[in-house]
Design a protein around this motif. Sequence first.
Motif, mmCIF file in Angstrom:
data_model
loop_
_atom_site.group_PDB
_atom_site.id
_atom_site.type_symbol
_atom_site.label_atom_id
_atom_site.label_comp_id
_atom_site.label_asym_id
_atom_site.label_seq_id
_atom_site.Cartn_x
_atom_site.Cartn_y
_atom_site.Cartn_z
ATOM 1 N N ARG A 1 28.212 -54.840 -29.375
ATOM 2 C CA ARG A 1 27.568 -55.665 -28.355
ATOM 3 C C ARG A 1 28.581 -56.251 -27.365
ATOM 4 N NH1 ARG A 1 22.336 -58.729 -29.949
ATOM 5 N NH2 ARG A 1 21.340 -57.309 -31.424
ATOM 6 N N SER A 2 29.863 -56.148 -27.676
ATOM 7 C CA SER A 2 30.877 -56.752 -26.809
ATOM 8 C C SER A 2 31.875 -55.740 -26.249
ATOM 9 C CB SER A 2 31.648 -57.834 -27.576
ATOM 10 O OG SER A 2 32.410 -57.253 -28.627
ATOM 11 N N LEU A 3 31.705 -54.450 -26.551
ATOM 12 C CA LEU A 3 32.667 -53.432 -26.108
ATOM 13 C C LEU A 3 32.299 -52.876 -24.732
ATOM 14 C CD1 LEU A 3 33.336 -51.402 -29.382
ATOM 15 C CD2 LEU A 3 34.801 -53.121 -28.303
ATOM 16 N N PRO A 4 33.314 -52.541 -23.915
ATOM 17 C CA PRO A 4 33.074 -52.119 -22.526
ATOM 18 C C PRO A 4 32.109 -50.954 -22.365
ATOM 19 C CG PRO A 4 35.400 -52.557 -22.866
ATOM 20 C CD PRO A 4 34.758 -52.649 -24.214
ATOM 21 N N ALA A 5 32.256 -49.886 -23.142
ATOM 22 C CA ALA A 5 31.387 -48.717 -22.978
ATOM 23 C C ALA A 5 29.933 -49.079 -23.260
ATOM 24 C CB ALA A 5 31.841 -47.590 -23.899
ATOM 25 N N PHE A 6 29.703 -49.873 -24.291
ATOM 26 C CA PHE A 6 28.343 -50.230 -24.661
ATOM 27 C C PHE A 6 27.744 -51.228 -23.675
ATOM 28 C CE2 PHE A 6 30.325 -48.494 -28.369
ATOM 29 C CZ PHE A 6 29.315 -47.737 -28.963
ATOM 30 N N LEU A 7 28.583 -52.093 -23.121
ATOM 31 C CA LEU A 7 28.099 -53.000 -22.082
ATOM 32 C C LEU A 7 27.750 -52.230 -20.811
ATOM 33 C CD1 LEU A 7 30.489 -56.058 -22.562
ATOM 34 C CD2 LEU A 7 28.071 -55.872 -23.189
ATOM 35 N N LYS A 8 28.473 -51.135 -20.551
ATOM 36 C CA LYS A 8 28.141 -50.283 -19.400
ATOM 37 C C LYS A 8 26.787 -49.609 -19.613
ATOM 38 C CE LYS A 8 28.862 -48.427 -15.423
ATOM 39 N NZ LYS A 8 28.924 -49.265 -14.194
ATOM 40 N N VAL A 9 26.529 -49.134 -20.812
ATOM 41 C CA VAL A 9 25.224 -48.552 -21.108
ATOM 42 C C VAL A 9 24.123 -49.589 -20.867
ATOM 43 C CG1 VAL A 9 23.745 -47.636 -22.929
ATOM 44 C CG2 VAL A 9 26.116 -46.856 -22.742
ATOM 45 N N LYS A 10 24.353 -50.807 -21.327
ATOM 46 C CA LYS A 10 23.372 -51.878 -21.113
ATOM 47 C C LYS A 10 23.160 -52.125 -19.620
ATOM 48 C CE LYS A 10 22.346 -56.673 -22.473
ATOM 49 N NZ LYS A 10 20.985 -56.378 -23.003
ATOM 50 N N GLU A 11 24.244 -52.109 -18.852
ATOM 51 C CA GLU A 11 24.143 -52.300 -17.405
ATOM 52 C C GLU A 11 23.321 -51.186 -16.757
ATOM 53 O OE1 GLU A 11 27.090 -51.702 -13.614
ATOM 54 O OE2 GLU A 11 27.936 -52.732 -15.358
ATOM 55 N N LEU A 12 23.564 -49.952 -17.158
ATOM 56 C CA LEU A 12 22.830 -48.813 -16.594
ATOM 57 C C LEU A 12 21.342 -48.900 -16.902
ATOM 58 C CD1 LEU A 12 25.322 -45.936 -17.488
ATOM 59 C CD2 LEU A 12 24.925 -46.928 -15.229
ATOM 60 N N VAL A 13 21.019 -49.362 -18.096
ATOM 61 C CA VAL A 13 19.619 -49.525 -18.474
ATOM 62 C C VAL A 13 18.971 -50.624 -17.648
ATOM 63 C CG1 VAL A 13 18.089 -50.313 -20.333
ATOM 64 C CG2 VAL A 13 19.866 -48.613 -20.807
ATOM 65 N N GLU A 14 19.703 -51.722 -17.448
ATOM 66 C CA GLU A 14 19.113 -52.898 -16.801
ATOM 67 C C GLU A 14 19.127 -52.837 -15.281
ATOM 68 O OE1 GLU A 14 21.209 -56.166 -18.551
ATOM 69 O OE2 GLU A 14 20.004 -56.119 -20.397
ATOM 70 N N ASN A 15 20.052 -52.051 -14.685
ATOM 71 C CA ASN A 15 20.116 -52.021 -13.215
ATOM 72 C C ASN A 15 19.263 -50.920 -12.588
ATOM 73 O OD1 ASN A 15 21.541 -49.602 -13.404
ATOM 74 N ND2 ASN A 15 23.526 -50.476 -12.833
ATOM 75 N N GLY A 16 18.502 -50.214 -13.401
ATOM 76 C CA GLY A 16 17.590 -49.214 -12.871
ATOM 77 C C GLY A 16 18.175 -47.834 -12.678
ATOM 78 N N SER A 17 19.423 -47.611 -13.143
ATOM 79 C CA SER A 17 20.042 -46.298 -12.961
ATOM 80 C C SER A 17 19.246 -45.195 -13.647
ATOM 81 C CB SER A 17 21.473 -46.305 -13.512
ATOM 82 O OG SER A 17 22.303 -47.167 -12.758
ATOM 83 N N LEU A 18 18.559 -45.523 -14.727
ATOM 84 C CA LEU A 18 17.741 -44.543 -15.441
ATOM 85 C C LEU A 18 16.281 -44.603 -15.034
ATOM 86 C CD1 LEU A 18 19.095 -45.047 -19.091
ATOM 87 C CD2 LEU A 18 20.010 -43.594 -17.283
ATOM 88 N N GLY A 19 15.953 -45.489 -14.098
ATOM 89 C CA GLY A 19 14.560 -45.768 -13.829
ATOM 90 C C GLY A 19 13.983 -46.580 -14.961
ATOM 91 N N LYS A 20 12.753 -46.310 -15.316
ATOM 92 C CA LYS A 20 12.142 -46.995 -16.451
ATOM 93 C C LYS A 20 12.573 -46.319 -17.739
ATOM 94 C CE LYS A 20 7.702 -48.191 -18.556
ATOM 95 N NZ LYS A 20 6.223 -48.091 -18.448
ATOM 96 N N PRO A 21 13.235 -47.018 -18.654
ATOM 97 C CA PRO A 21 13.614 -46.403 -19.932
ATOM 98 C C PRO A 21 12.373 -45.984 -20.714
ATOM 99 C CG PRO A 21 14.794 -48.461 -19.586
ATOM 100 C CD PRO A 21 13.703 -48.409 -18.554
#
Length: 343
Positions: free
Chosen positions: A142-162
């Motif tokens: 929950r605190s590592l850079p790669a996993f925080l990037k995944v969270k960002e991609l999910v939340e900023n709409g990069s994937l659209g609606k998950p």
Amino acid sequence: KVFQKIVVFNLFKLSMQNINWGIIGCGNVTELKSGPAFSKIGHSRLVAVMRRDGQKAEDYARRHAVAKWYSDAAQLINDPEVNAIYVATPPDTHAAYAIAAMRAGKPVYVEKPMARNHQECKEMLRVSEETGMPLFVAYYRRSLPAFLKVKELVENGSLGKPLTVNIRLHMAYGEKDQFPDKQTWHTDPDIAGAGHFYDLASHQFDFLDFLFGPVTEVTGIAKNLAGFYAAEDTVSATFSFESGVMGTGSWCFIVSPEAEEDVIEISGTKGKVTFSCFQHVDVQLLTSDGLKNLSFQNPENISHFLIQQVVQELHGEGKCVSTGYSAARTSWVMEEIVKTYYA
């Protein structure tokens, strides 16, 4: 209100001093992943360690420049210099040590999985509320850079609606798995709660809880196909989150080396993100713009950022993203998946 006042008072006391950590169970996980980080963070230091084998405890203390060592957990818990406890033993003693520490007035950071079963998790949470002592769990992804990037991609709409998530974790069996006299506690359900599934899938489900919220529906099948040990070695599951995302998972710990796989895929209306839970590889984002590989650097001590959050919360300077409440949810999910195997 009384509980809130107790928590505020105890955190105020800690905020006025260093967090002096004591480790119960200074085994391999503490050598590099976690142990050294406690003394690298501001207002935090490791002052005592405990292991039932006194010689190993003394050796650990000498190598890591820790002032005190014990072979008895009660002595460490009651050491007046120690004001916070890290429980790094196998899961069968997580609840007992964490509860003893909280009853002694000391916050606890406990290794994952939180306990052997959900009932033990609930008892740990009950004592945390009763005593006002904070309880954190070492789900450091929950605190590592790669996993925080995944969270960002999910939340900023990069994937659209998950929409969906798929987990595939297939690992080859090792020499220790094959021979009863060499097997570790990881495949002993009396100690671990289940098998390799609990040890490894717990990280995956905890991170997905971080992304999508709690799992609300789950069903699974667990079997032992190789017969090396008593625990399950092959698991499949379907699940859904309160956010509406639907998931599937496959775990097998007896495949050939050529069939090994460690992949989590999240698909949405505009793209897909693919990443590994246990290998330090690029995060891959696939959208209409093409494929992007995103690289990240982990800290030397993989738990550093999460331990830093724990220290900051104890000083009243922030919040830790991994708590006993979130960790208990993960234990419930895994228990639901394998429950028919252990019925």
